[in-house]
Scaffold this motif. Structure first.
Motif, PDB file in Angstrom:
ATOM      1  N   GLY B  63     -38.268  30.153  12.454  1.00  0.00           N
ATOM      2  CA  GLY B  63     -36.868  30.547  12.568  1.00  0.00           C
ATOM      3  C   GLY B  63     -36.698  32.000  12.163  1.00  0.00           C
ATOM      4  O   GLY B  63     -37.670  32.706  11.874  1.00  0.00           O
ATOM      5  N   GLU B  64     -35.464  32.445  12.152  1.00  0.00           N
ATOM      6  CA  GLU B  64     -35.208  33.838  11.790  1.00  0.00           C
ATOM      7  C   GLU B  64     -33.828  33.963  11.173  1.00  0.00           C
ATOM      8  O   GLU B  64     -32.875  33.328  11.616  1.00  0.00           O
ATOM      9  CB  GLU B  64     -35.264  34.731  13.031  1.00  0.00           C
ATOM     10  CG  GLU B  64     -35.042  36.199  12.729  1.00  0.00           C
ATOM     11  CD  GLU B  64     -34.747  37.013  13.983  1.00  0.00           C
ATOM     12  OE1 GLU B  64     -35.549  37.900  14.285  1.00  0.00           O
ATOM     13  OE2 GLU B  64     -33.720  36.773  14.645  1.00  0.00           O
ATOM     14  N   THR B 105     -38.371  32.638  16.869  1.00  0.00           N
ATOM     15  CA  THR B 105     -36.921  32.764  16.974  1.00  0.00           C
ATOM     16  C   THR B 105     -36.602  34.243  16.850  1.00  0.00           C
ATOM     17  O   THR B 105     -36.948  34.859  15.843  1.00  0.00           O
ATOM     18  CB  THR B 105     -36.240  31.976  15.844  1.00  0.00           C
ATOM     19  OG1 THR B 105     -36.575  30.598  15.992  1.00  0.00           O
ATOM     20  CG2 THR B 105     -34.730  32.150  15.893  1.00  0.00           C
ATOM     21  N   ASN B 107     -33.622  37.298  17.753  1.00  0.00           N
ATOM     22  CA  ASN B 107     -32.235  37.525  18.026  1.00  0.00           C
ATOM     23  C   ASN B 107     -31.986  38.467  19.200  1.00  0.00           C
ATOM     24  O   ASN B 107     -32.581  39.530  19.273  1.00  0.00           O
ATOM     25  CB  ASN B 107     -31.714  38.194  16.761  1.00  0.00           C
ATOM     26  CG  ASN B 107     -30.287  37.975  16.581  1.00  0.00           C
ATOM     27  OD1 ASN B 107     -29.509  38.546  17.315  1.00  0.00           O
ATOM     28  ND2 ASN B 107     -29.939  37.130  15.639  1.00  0.00           N
ATOM     29  N   THR B 137     -28.499  34.111  18.846  1.00  0.00           N
ATOM     30  CA  THR B 137     -27.532  35.195  18.996  1.00  0.00           C
ATOM     31  C   THR B 137     -26.894  35.605  17.671  1.00  0.00           C
ATOM     32  O   THR B 137     -26.176  36.586  17.627  1.00  0.00           O
ATOM     33  CB  THR B 137     -26.395  34.748  19.936  1.00  0.00           C
ATOM     34  OG1 THR B 137     -25.765  33.600  19.360  1.00  0.00           O
ATOM     35  CG2 THR B 137     -26.930  34.397  21.313  1.00  0.00           C
ATOM     36  N   THR B 138     -27.138  34.844  16.631  1.00  0.00           N
ATOM     37  CA  THR B 138     -26.504  35.021  15.319  1.00  0.00           C
ATOM     38  C   THR B 138     -25.025  34.684  15.387  1.00  0.00           C
ATOM     39  O   THR B 138     -24.311  35.178  16.247  1.00  0.00           O
ATOM     40  CB  THR B 138     -26.661  36.441  14.745  1.00  0.00           C
ATOM     41  OG1 THR B 138     -28.034  36.695  14.563  1.00  0.00           O
ATOM     42  CG2 THR B 138     -25.983  36.580  13.395  1.00  0.00           C
ATOM     43  N   TYR B 159     -23.289  35.569  23.783  1.00  0.00           N
ATOM     44  CA  TYR B 159     -24.016  34.857  24.835  1.00  0.00           C
ATOM     45  C   TYR B 159     -24.114  35.681  26.110  1.00  0.00           C
ATOM     46  O   TYR B 159     -25.109  35.614  26.819  1.00  0.00           O
ATOM     47  CB  TYR B 159     -23.401  33.485  25.101  1.00  0.00           C
ATOM     48  CG  TYR B 159     -23.930  32.444  24.128  1.00  0.00           C
ATOM     49  CD1 TYR B 159     -25.287  32.089  24.156  1.00  0.00           C
ATOM     50  CD2 TYR B 159     -23.116  31.848  23.180  1.00  0.00           C
ATOM     51  CE1 TYR B 159     -25.793  31.165  23.263  1.00  0.00           C
ATOM     52  CE2 TYR B 159     -23.623  30.920  22.280  1.00  0.00           C
ATOM     53  CZ  TYR B 159     -24.956  30.578  22.324  1.00  0.00           C
ATOM     54  OH  TYR B 159     -25.475  29.675  21.439  1.00  0.00           O
ATOM     55  N   PHE B 245     -33.952  23.312  21.200  1.00  0.00           N
ATOM     56  CA  PHE B 245     -34.181  22.884  19.823  1.00  0.00           C
ATOM     57  C   PHE B 245     -32.808  22.414  19.346  1.00  0.00           C
ATOM     58  O   PHE B 245     -31.961  23.214  18.984  1.00  0.00           O
ATOM     59  CB  PHE B 245     -34.690  24.076  19.022  1.00  0.00           C
ATOM     60  CG  PHE B 245     -34.851  23.830  17.551  1.00  0.00           C
ATOM     61  CD1 PHE B 245     -35.104  22.573  17.047  1.00  0.00           C
ATOM     62  CD2 PHE B 245     -34.784  24.892  16.658  1.00  0.00           C
ATOM     63  CE1 PHE B 245     -35.263  22.360  15.692  1.00  0.00           C
ATOM     64  CE2 PHE B 245     -34.937  24.691  15.300  1.00  0.00           C
ATOM     65  CZ  PHE B 245     -35.167  23.425  14.815  1.00  0.00           C
ATOM     66  N   SER B 246     -32.585  21.089  19.407  1.00  0.00           N
ATOM     67  CA  SER B 246     -31.236  20.597  19.130  1.00  0.00           C
ATOM     68  C   SER B 246     -31.127  20.052  17.718  1.00  0.00           C
ATOM     69  O   SER B 246     -32.097  19.973  16.987  1.00  0.00           O
ATOM     70  CB  SER B 246     -30.865  19.488  20.122  1.00  0.00           C
ATOM     71  OG  SER B 246     -31.318  18.232  19.632  1.00  0.00           O
TER      72      SER B 246
HETATM   73  C1  FMN Z   1     -31.263  23.467  15.415  1.00  0.00           C
HETATM   74  C2  FMN Z   1     -30.777  24.879  15.355  1.00  0.00           C
HETATM   75  C3  FMN Z   1     -31.599  25.868  14.797  1.00  0.00           C
HETATM   76  C4  FMN Z   1     -31.189  27.197  14.715  1.00  0.00           C
HETATM   77  N1  FMN Z   1     -32.020  28.146  14.167  1.00  0.00           N
HETATM   78  C5  FMN Z   1     -31.596  29.435  14.075  1.00  0.00           C
HETATM   79  C6  FMN Z   1     -32.424  30.449  13.496  1.00  0.00           C
HETATM   80  O1  FMN Z   1     -33.539  30.211  13.041  1.00  0.00           O
HETATM   81  N2  FMN Z   1     -31.936  31.714  13.432  1.00  0.00           N
HETATM   82  C7  FMN Z   1     -30.697  32.059  13.894  1.00  0.00           C
HETATM   83  O2  FMN Z   1     -30.302  33.223  13.815  1.00  0.00           O
HETATM   84  N3  FMN Z   1     -29.893  31.112  14.442  1.00  0.00           N
HETATM   85  C8  FMN Z   1     -30.319  29.840  14.551  1.00  0.00           C
HETATM   86  N4  FMN Z   1     -29.479  28.895  15.107  1.00  0.00           N
HETATM   87  C9  FMN Z   1     -28.130  29.345  15.521  1.00  0.00           C
HETATM   88  C10 FMN Z   1     -27.936  29.464  16.990  1.00  0.00           C
HETATM   89  O3  FMN Z   1     -28.941  30.092  17.652  1.00  0.00           O
HETATM   90  C11 FMN Z   1     -26.621  30.087  17.398  1.00  0.00           C
HETATM   91  O4  FMN Z   1     -26.627  31.452  17.194  1.00  0.00           O
HETATM   92  C12 FMN Z   1     -25.481  29.493  16.657  1.00  0.00           C
HETATM   93  O5  FMN Z   1     -25.648  28.123  16.597  1.00  0.00           O
HETATM   94  C13 FMN Z   1     -24.169  29.854  17.334  1.00  0.00           C
HETATM   95  O6  FMN Z   1     -24.187  29.398  18.614  1.00  0.00           O
HETATM   96  P1  FMN Z   1     -23.417  28.068  19.020  1.00  0.00           P
HETATM   97  O7  FMN Z   1     -22.006  28.344  18.724  1.00  0.00           O
HETATM   98  O8  FMN Z   1     -23.718  27.916  20.470  1.00  0.00           O
HETATM   99  O9  FMN Z   1     -23.975  26.946  18.204  1.00  0.00           O
HETATM  100  C14 FMN Z   1     -29.899  27.566  15.193  1.00  0.00           C
HETATM  101  C15 FMN Z   1     -29.081  26.574  15.752  1.00  0.00           C
HETATM  102  C16 FMN Z   1     -29.489  25.250  15.847  1.00  0.00           C
HETATM  103  C17 FMN Z   1     -28.582  24.233  16.468  1.00  0.00           C
END
Ligand code: FMN
Lengths: 368, 466
Positions: B63-64, B105, B107, B137-138, B159, B245-246
């Motif tokens: 992850g990041e 992962t 960004n 995307t953070t 996005y 990755f859900s």
């Molecule tokens: C299972 C899972 C793991 C994630 N791992 C990371 C991560 O390691 N680093 C990160 O910056 N964001 C991570 N995210 C965040 C997403 O990539 C995304 O930026 C955030 O969920 C906002 O998008 P959304 O509104 O579509 O959920 C993760 C999200 C999920 C669901």
């Protein structure tokens, strides 16, 4: 002979320093960008006893199309090499003209963790306007502005490396604290073109600070551990070396050596039919291994090390490892790095105190 | 004992894929146990990756996070933190592993396409076609304080930027024709003239003009992962990703609903609905008996949710600093304070804290739970607990009914946390015919059973997809 040993670095990007080096390489062009090739060159340099390998890089292709236009990123190659070697120092070339200093700092700190303290950084610049268009960033046009980006980039990276004190991870079961936040520091850097908050996301590198190499006319001496100086002859190298205030000075030396198959001059002439070996104002040795040993012996009176840029890696690295390094080593002019030793210790550089820890200590003492 | 596939299920021949998620910032990795190793030492990463490879896992996943988490303006000190840069760490693992995929992962908001696409390509070449990119995307603005661009990009624009980023990255990855580079040192030129194409892109997010520096890898280009749960995130995945990755892998009905939703979105964009792998994150706790597994779970939860961590989690819910309370005592009497921005970086926003607190109170009263017990019982439910054979049956049910394609396993212990999964659970899965007995091929794409990259499909492939 006595006195400190000369440190030998070698630049191993591509097939060698000559733009047509690939024509004399021992492998076909399509094997250059393979893990086998990357690991093999590093292993030869390590076995030969070099202190350090450097890996050139930049966002633009290394040559003009259609000649060598492929290059794997230096940090990725360096990390791969770190995991497949054990003693040699590894310094990728990383320009910060357009790159994000926060990422650069994290990548290099990670490389130092991966290599258990064998990492360095050769600070460079992206000079050509095409680099700005590749990055999609406003052009950093003149030399002063590029020097500013280098200076700020190094400052940010170094501050981030200190932003975790060495013992910031406390794993205190009693209080259930993994970190001591008093030992983590915002760097609050504000430069002319950007600001960085900190702290780093990577714990302090094993060496505290990586060994930073760069040109003294581009990066302030106070930010360098090793100044890389150039000059066409011994006298101008000596002058340039005497002028720098960096802890160590390495001379840039381009080498083409006689091999059992052909003299250095013949080998060079062969490549010159295809492209010129541009004169960059660096000391250039074209000749025998013995003469190179003598030249390096002379250089040792003026500099702490040299960075060799071999004409063709597959040919010159073989001569370096069979004849040059053994001869130097016999005369105790060079010392091979010892297993388990950091690049800093190999170079005889101290592990720097953490600026934030030192400041905290000073405040405590003032309060007493 | 060999069992045959039951044929009365939707996907009788489905296979389970495992990835391992070496977690970064989190409180689920138990660091207080005596056998808990370093979270930064390269030996830890190597051991986990090599154990996963011994267990024929598809991927090693990092992850990041690009800024340390804070609570009320102070760096959060209870969680594991301090991690390597993902691509750099994975490039090192490429040298000491042979088959497992290496997923970074990275960004798209705080990187530039020329740079990131090249780093990922380098990883893909050094690993000979085993790289993956989890496009994130953070979800915050404060990360921007560490970068040249600074500040905020709103959710929708993030996005949009990610999608345009991917377009540029793919153009770069496809910029060299196959066989562009000479296969003999005697060739007239290093590359075939005209075989490397300049990439020019002008769009709302990027204006770039560059020559790509790398050929395609053995798998074409890195496998695209996506982790984001919003509607935009899911649509982005349906259009672009190979793997999701859900966060939907605990409960069968929830997992199936998520998978059906994704399949619907895939069909809507003209992709076959088996074109994407769904790998929820999960924790797997094994015991020799059901009872032993439950006891182990209880012990693990107490290590993960320490009194201080329980007070921290409850503090975020209540919007009050609870760090001086007794975690083993009752729930706070106060009503939660609902603010727009509580100054906590890295905490999930809770939609309606009052409703959550009311539910916690009711349950705590009914079962006589302390605050810490409540946090453990009602916090996010993680993973699967049971015997190797029981879980193998359960996972067979999940995968054969199309609820998941596998799991991205988060070990609760580093570096030994995968050992029992590899040694005890994998053989049970193999017996049931839902787990491979050898790697399918040398690349990550092949092991995941994926089709060619979306940009490389021939016309018939596209028609089939349509
Ligand atoms: C299972 C899972 C793991 C994630 N791992 C990371 C991560 O390691 N680093 C990160 O910056 N964001 C991570 N995210 C965040 C997403 O990539 C995304 O930026 C955030 O969920 C906002 O998008 P959304 O509104 O579509 O959920 C993760 C999200 C999920 C669901």
């Amino acid at each position: 002979m006595s006195g400190p040993a000369l440190h030998l670095a070698v630049e191993i990007d591509g097939d060698g320093a000559h733009p047509a080096a690939w024509r004399r390489a021992a492998h076909s062009p399509d094997q250059l960008l393979t893990p086998r090739r990357v690991a093999q060159v590093a292993a030869i340099a390590e076995n030969a006893g070099f202190t350090l390998i450097t890996l050139d890089d930049g966002v633009l292709p290394p040559g003009a199309s259609p000649d060598p236009v492929g290059r794997i990123g230096a940090v990725e190659r360096a990390a791969f090499v770190a995991a497949s070697t054990s003693t040699i120092g590894i310094a990728p070339v990383v320009p910060v003209t357009y790159a994000e200093p926060f990422h650069v700092s994290s990548q290099l700190a990670s490389l130092d963790h991966i290599s258990a303290g064998r990492a360095g950084w050769v600070v460079a610049e992206e000079e050509r306007p095409e680099a700005a268009r590749a990055w999609g960033r406003p052009l950093v046009a003149d030399a002063d502005a590029r020097a500013r980006e280098s200076r700020d980039g190094v400052e940010v990276a170094r501050a981030l490396w200190d932003s975790w004190e060495d013992d910031a991870v406390i794993r205190s079961v009693a209080t259930s604290r993994y970190l001591d936040r008093e030992r983590l520091h915002y760097i609050d850097f504000t430069g002319d073109t950007y600001a960085v908050k900190g702290p780093a996301i990577v714990p302090r590198p094993p060496q505290g600070q990586l060994v930073v190499l760069g040109r003294p006319d581009r990066v302030p001496a106070a930010q360098l551990d090793v100044a890389l100086v150039e000059g066409r002859d011994l006298a101008s190298v000596a002058t340039a070396a005497a002028r720098t205030a960096a802890p160590h000075v390495f001379a840039e030396v381009e080498v083409a050596l006689d091999t059992p198959e052909a003299t250095a001059a013949e080998r060079l002439a062969d490549l010159e039919q295809h492209a010129p070996w541009t004169d960059r104002g660096r000391l250039r040795h074209i000749g025998s291994a013995d003469q190179l040993v003598a030249l390096l012996g002379d250089l040792r009176r003026h500099v702490d090390g040299v960075r060799l840029r071999p004409l063709v890696l597959d040919e010159d690295l073989a001569v370096l490892s069979r004849l040059v390094l053994p001869a130097l080593s016999e005369r105790r002019l060079v010392a091979r790095p010892l297993p388990g030793t950091s690049l800093r210790s190999t170079l005889g550089l101290e592990r720097p105190a953490n600026r934030f820890a030192a400041a905290a200590l000073a405040t405590q003492e003032d309060a007493r | 004992m060999t069992r045959t596939d039951p044929l009365d299920v939707p996907r009788p021949h489905a296979r389970l894929h495992f990835g391992v998620f070496f977690q970064g910032v989190n409180h689920w990795t138990i660091w207080s146990a005596p056998d808990s190793g370093s979270q930064i030492d390269p030996a830890s990463f190597r051991q986990v990756a090599q154990t996963a490879e011994r267990g024929l896992f598809d991927a090693f996943f990092l992850g990041e996070g690009l800024r340390l988490r804070e609570v009320d303006g102070r760096i959060h000190d209870l969680d594991v933190a301090g991690r390597p840069d993902a691509i750099t760490q994975l490039a090192a693992l490429a040298a000491v592993t042979r088959r497992i995929g290496l997923v970074s992962t990275s960004n798209s908001t705080f990187n530039e396409p020329a740079d990131l696409a090249r780093r990922l390509s380098g990883l893909d070449l050094l690993s000979e076609g085993r790289a993956g990119w989890n496009v994130v995307t953070t979800d915050n603005a404060w990360t921007g304080a560490n970068f040249r661009r600074g500040g905020y990009l709103d959710h929708a624009d993030r996005y949009r930027r990610a999608e345009e980023f991917l377009t540029v990255a793919r153009a770069l990855w496809d910029g060299w024709e196959d066989g562009a580079v000479a296969d003999s040192a005697g060739a007239p030129a290093w590359s075939a003239p005209g075989a490397v194409h300049q990439v020019r892109h002008q769009g709302p997010q990027f204006d770039v003009d560059l020559a790509p520096t790398l050929p395609r890898s053995a798998q074409g280009h890195p496998v695209i992962f996506q982790a984001g749960d919003s509607g935009e995130g899911r649509d982005f995945a349906a259009r672009n990703a190979d793997v999701i990755f859900s966060a939907h892998g605990n409960d069968f009905d929830d997992a199936l609903a998520f998978a059906d939703d994704i399949r619907r979105r895939l069909r809507a964009v003209g992709r076959p609905d088996d074109d994407l792998r769904i790998l929820p994150g999960t924790e797997i706790i094994l015991g020799a008996t059901e009872e032993e597994a439950q006891e182990k779970k209880h012990w693990i939860r107490l290590q993960q949710v320490t009194p201080a961590t329980a007070l921290g989690i409850a503090g975020l819910l209540w919007g009050i600093d609870l760090s001086d309370r007794d975690a083993d005592g009752p729930l706070p009497e106060e009503d939660p304070v609902v603010t727009e921005n509580d100054g906590s970086f890295g905490a999930r926003r809770i939609a309606d804290p009052r409703a959550v607190v009311a539910e916690w109170r009711a349950k705590a009263q009914a079962y006589g739970w302390s605050l810490r017990e409540t946090v453990i019982a009602l916090g996010p439910q993680r993973g699967h607990v049971g015997t190797p054979s029981g879980l193998a049956d359960k996972f067979a049910h999940f995968v054969r009914h199309g609820a998941i394609d596998g799991f991205n396993v988060t070990p609760y212990l580093i570096p030994d946390g995968l050992d029992d999964i590899v040694d005890l659970l994998v053989p049970e899965l193999q017996e049931r015919g839902i787990y491979r007995t050898e790697y399918t091929g040398p690349t990550l794409r092949e092991n995941l059973g994926l089709r060619a990259p979306l940009t490389h499909r021939s016309a018939p492939d596209r028609r089939q997809a349509g």
